[in-house]
Design a protein around this motif. Structure first.
Motif: not given
Lengths: 243, 827
Positions: A110, A149, B11-12, B15-17, B20
């Motif tokens: 990330t 990234t 925010r990071q 992005r992770e399933r 989420k």
């Protein structure tokens, strides 16, 4: 071999292992991995540990770096007995003095290239992390890929970022686990070159586990591990100048 | 933003399933629990307001002596923010120019009624109107029957004691009509200020003074707390819930809402626990790397703990933002349905259990696996290590059971309910543990034959640990949803049976023996069906085992000792009664009596005790031969005491009572009836029944809405669990395709696999639900155990279908993109 060297001066050794054994418990059975391993590596030396898959070389690397503690025996890292330190104390020691390069790069997916390099510096409280990270990226030839990234980088590029990250905190010791293992020959050579050059520039003690004969040949000393037993290939190992 | 801040930035996270999924599960959980709590709170208040109309207030204070309620009590109530109203009831003779009639007077002040409305008519042929207040001073309203008996019309004068009042309308219904069959005299309503002028109330007169109170529950509670120590036996404090008819319905509804709420909590914690475990598993490599880079365990724990708190706050807020409009919408839908105006106040006090629940769930369920991350070995960066999941799973499970138990107990405050649910869960897990191994071994045997079927069975067998844990979660979800579906069905069926659309809604009292034939003819002429005619003998219970009843009764203040009881004769007991002890009269039996359970308990009498009654100038005695439970909310004629035919009260002068159903459309028949049978009292219960039916409809709507939300939450849990292993399954799918697997084969195999999993979970879950419902049924909803075949069959099929669809859904990326791209993406 190491016993004689040890007699010279303990302070001169950056890494020292004394009768280190390591075993794991698997379904109630004790499985020995390392048996009575002793070695001593001087400051600024480069050492390669070679051996077949499953011989215990990666475990030894982990123990020397303080990622785990041996079942028996002592390990000294930069004058500190690490097997008596708590996990957190070992982590602090790593933050200040140790760098790592892994076969699978281990970049945080990330974070961008520059952020991956900044991370260990921020963790050790280095103030101008960003500028130093930029300089390091330039040094490894990735100044243009700063904001990319890991997914946007090739394997070789990822390993360059990993090397830059490893040198970011100016470690006294660098541990590398099969640094060229996931790369093609050509890229592997370039990475070897970069790693050795940086190591020389910074005067770092380098310990690496490798299958790559070419890479092992570039090291001053060569240790061979077989079924948990370690011996030094004296024919390869060169005379070491103590720092 | 610094790199270390970005590693753990929100925010990071998004992005992770895994995160989420976890955040979505938490938002759904919070939203579900909060919506239910808020809506239940709204419903409670609406129902109580509806129900309060039966008292014309929220609380009533009834004076048992003829002394008025002290003025200071009203003053204190007003100072405490309550609305108050005073009322006096008494019986007296009224007269027109030529006629006299005994009436029941209700004298009310300008505030009456505090809740509900009075139904009124300007004249016998005018429109019915709703009035917010009673008659003005100097005026009087009369019941239509009384109008007829006295041959008066609006505008005429009525003499009440020493004063004369002007008739200004007809009173058709009053909100606190009451259900007692003893109010036989026709109603007169007048203003309380005119009572003194009547000079009817003299020292020693039998007068009933009442105080009416209305306001916030909190204000009422604090007034009640202040008042309670001062109330002696001379006063009775009446709550809506003490009204037997409504109390039971409200209690059942409340139990159901609480059950729904607690099931939502359980589903929420399952979702959170599953998501958190998956998240923690996915974080181990990152933690190992951070440790290698020098981060201490303490800082790692701080990092994750602060994440968890941030997620807790964000998801709680997001959940509430969804829940508030959802609860508002439900309230609006209900208001529209019930043709009422919407009064939706957001009660923050109703939200604190949500917050507590969420925080406890978050820290008892989400935190343990995350907190263990600090113990991740740094060696993981070098090689994968076996996890010590099994040891920690047991501790987690133990903690989970204790916390769920405590949480539910606090929430539901019903030990039996909590024990039933947890017991069913324990049985479920025991079955899973026992059946799991056998089932998996069995699966292996079936792994022959057709390609996709074989692939599906092999996949289940290969992931047997994951299969077992998914099976547990799915089965538990099915159990929770199933319990609710089953309870709801039996609850609704219970209510429907209790008050069918054609439940008797009018009672006829005072039917003289000579009128019986005419009454029966009247029913058949108008095609009305009635209940049997019960002969009524009015008598006072005066002796227990030859001792004065008021001295030896267990509860010496029992109302039934103070008034005349309606004694009846019946060869068989009413259908909704049950014999609790003793024997019902054998055919031809002439001795003994049957007594209602609560009266027997209050008097402290049992089978074999003798009761003595004073009926007019006669005294009779009889021995208790049976004790009955009575369904007071059945709206059927019900009696405390029943004698056998040819028993102790046979031959005494009696009147008769019956009930019948009169549809709204035929309401005008009643006018003819009143003219035709002026001596018969008609008790119009249609408004009461209609109101109870309306409340039941309201509760039914709420029950359906809550059920729907809980089913949605259950689906969300399943989605969360399926998504948790999605990455691994997609990788396998991509590999299978790389190795030459046909798309068709893959789709079929996945559908088979998930359908099989869903079917097994459905069967186990629905069996556990039957066990839970069986344990709950008796006390909570007072029903009998039976298999619910439609649900037992439908739920496993539904669960199989749902999971098959979810399985197909997670396969979409595998089928859409090339295996190479997918494998790279999943790396």
């Amino acid at each position: 071999m190491s016993i004689d060297r040890q007699a010279d001066s303990v302070k001169d050794f950056m890494i020292q292992a004394e009768k280190v054994s390591y075993s794991v418990n698997l379904d109630g059975n004790t499985l020995p991995i390392l048996h009575n391993v002793s070695l001593a590596i001087g400051a600024g030396e480069s050492a390669a540990i070679v051996g077949r898959s499953g011989s215990g070389k990666t475990t030894l690397l982990g123990l020397l770096a303080g990622l785990d503690v041996p079942t028996a025996g002592d390990i000294m890292l930069d004058g500190q007995m690490i097997n008596t330190l708590s996990e957190d104390e070992r982590a602090s020691l790593r933050a200040q003095r140790v760098g790592f390069v892994f076969q699978s790069f281990q970049l945080l997916p990330t974070l961008t290239a520059i952020e991956n390099i900044m991370l260990p510096m921020e963790l050790s409280g280095i103030v101008d992390a960003k500028h130093r990270a930029e300089a390091l990226l330039e040094r490894v030839g990735l100044a243009q890929r700063m904001k990319h990234t890991p997914r946007q980088l090739s394997g070789g590029e990822q390993q360059r970022v990993a090397i830059a990250r490893a040198f970011a905190v100016a470690p006294k010791i660098l541990f590398a686990d099969e640094p060229t293992g996931n790369l093609d020959t050509h890229t592997g050579e370039a990475i070897t070159e970069l790693l050795m050059n940086l190591n020389q520039e910074q005067g770092t003690t380098l310990v690496m586990v490798t299958h790559d004969q070419q890479l092992a040949d570039r090291c001053q000393r060569l240790f061979v591990i077989e079924a948990g037993l370690l011996h030094e290939d004296a024919a390869v190992s060169k005379t070491v100048t103590a720092v | 933003m610094t790199a270390s801040a970005k590693v753990m930035s929100f925010r990071q996270d998004l992005r992770e399933r895994n995160i989420k999924v976890m955040l979505a599960a938490m938002v759904i959980a919070v939203a579900t629990v909060a919506t239910i709590t808020m809506f239940a709170d709204h419903l409670q208040r609406t129902l109580l307001t509806s129900a309060s109309a039966f008292l014309a207030a929220d609380r009533q204070l009834n004076s048992r002596s003829s002394e008025p309620v002290p003025e200071a009590w009203f003053t204190t109530a007003q100072a405490g923010g309550l609305e108050v109203s005073k009322m006096i009831e008494f019986g007296t003779m009224v007269s027109s120019e030529s006629r006299f009639q005994l009436v029941a007077v209700k004298a009310v002040d300008g505030a009456y009624p505090l809740r509900g409305e009075i139904e009124w008519q300007a004249d016998i042929d005018s429109q019915r109107e709703l009035k917010a207040n009673g008659p003005d001073p100097g005026e009087v309203w009369l019941n239509p029957r009384l109008m007829h008996l006295l041959e008066l019309r609006p505008g005429d004068a009525l003499d009440v004691g020493a004063t004369t009042l002007m008739i200004s309308g007809l009173i058709l219904r009053e909100p606190d009509g009451g259900f007692r069959l003893s109010d036989l005299a026709p109603r007169v309503m007048m203003h309380i200020d005119d009572v003194a002028a009547t000079q009817v109330i003299q020292p020693g007169s039998r007068v009933n003074h009442r105080g009416l109170f209305a306001g916030d529950e909190a204000d009422l509670a604090s007034f009640e707390a202040w008042l309670a120590p001062q109330l002696n036996n001379a006063y009775r404090w009446v709550d809506v819930r003490q009204n037997e008819t409504l109390g039971e319905s409200l209690d059942k509804a409340e139990s159901f809402l609480l059950l729904g709420g607690s099931l939502a909590v359980l589903l929420a914690v399952v979702a959170i626990a599953v998501a958190s475990r998956q998240y923690a598993l996915g974080q181990r490599d990152r933690v190992a790397l951070l440790k290698t880079l020098g981060l201490t365990g303490k800082r790692i724990r701080f990092l994750y703990l602060s994440r968890l708190m941030l997620w807790g706050i964000i998801t709680t807020l997001a959940g509430l933002l969804l829940a508030i409009p959802a609860a508002w919408m439900l309230a609006l839908m209900m208001a529209k349905l019930m043709d009422q105006s919407l009064v939706f106040t957001l009660s923050f006090s109703s939200l604190w259990p949500v917050l507590v629940t969420v925080l406890v769930a978050l820290f008892a369920f989400a935190y343990p696996p995350i907190s263990r991350l600090r113990n991740t070995s740094a060696m993981r960066v070098l090689r994968s290590l076996p996890s010590d999941d099994k040891a920690t799973l047991a501790t987690d499970l133990l903690l989970a059971v204790i916390v769920v138990f405590a949480l539910l107990w606090v929430y539901v405050n019903d030990l039996r309910l909590v024990v039933s649910l947890l017991g069913a869960m324990a049985v479920l897990f025991a079955i899973l543990a026992l059946a799991g191994a056998g089932l998996i071994a069995l699966l292996r045997r079936f792994s022959t034959g057709h390609g996709s079927w074989r692939l599906a069975v092999i996949a289940l067998y290969r992931h047997r640990h994951a299969t077992l844990s998914q099976l547990s979660v799915f089965a538990m979800t099915v159990m929770l949803a199933g319990t609710l579906v089953l309870v709801r069905s039996s609850l609704l069926a219970d209510w429907q049976a209790q008050l069918p659309e054609d439940a008797p809604n009018h009672f006829l009292l005072n039917i003289a023996p000579e009128s019986v034939e005419q009454i029966e003819a009247f029913f058949s002429d108008n095609q009305l069906s009635s209940s049997p005619l019960y002969p009524i003998v009015r008598g006072r219970l005066t002796e227990i085992n030859a001792q004065p009843a008021q001295e030896v009764a267990l509860n010496k203040e029992d109302d039934e000792l103070r008034r005349e009881l309606n004694l009846t004769i019946a060869a068989s007991y009413p259908a909704d009664n049950q014999i609790i002890s003793g024997q019902w009269f054998a055919p031809g039996e002439t001795s003994g009596l049957s007594i209602e359970q609560s009266l027997a308990e209050s008097l402290g009498v049992n089978i074999g005790d003798t009761l003595g009654f004073t009926i007019g100038s006669e005294k009779i005695t009889a021995t208790i031969s049976s004790i009955r439970s009575v369904q007071w909310d059945s709206m059927q004629p019900n009696f405390f005491i029943i004698f056998p035919p040819q028993g102790a009260i046979s031959g005494l002068p009696s009147t008769s009572l019956t009930s019948f159903y009169l549809p709204e459309a035929k309401k005008n028949i009643l006018n003819d009836f009143v003219w035709q049978f002026p001596t018969i009292s008609v008790l119009e219960m249609d408004h009461v029944i209609e109101r109870i039916q309306q409340i039941i409809r309201q509760v039914t709507q709420a029950v359906e809405a809550i059920l729907l939300m809980i089913l949605l939450a259950a689906v969300a849990v399943m989605v969360a669990v399926v998504s948790a292993t999605m990455g691994e399954r997609q990788r396998e799918g991509a590999l299978l395709r790389t190795l030459g697997g046909q798309q068709q084969l893959l789709v079929k195999a996945t559908i088979f696999e998930f359908a099989l999993l869903g079917l097994l979970a459905g069967i186990l879950g629905v069996l556990a639900a039957e066990i839970a419902v069986w344990a709950l049924q008796y006390r909570l909803f007072a029903g009998d155990f039976r298999w619910h075949w439609p649900v037992v069959i439908a739920l496993p099929l539904f669960s199989a279908l749902l999971l098959a669809l979810l399985g197909r859904w997670q396969l979409i990326p595998v089928l859409k993109v090339s295996p190479m791209l997918l494998l790279r993406r999943l790396e």
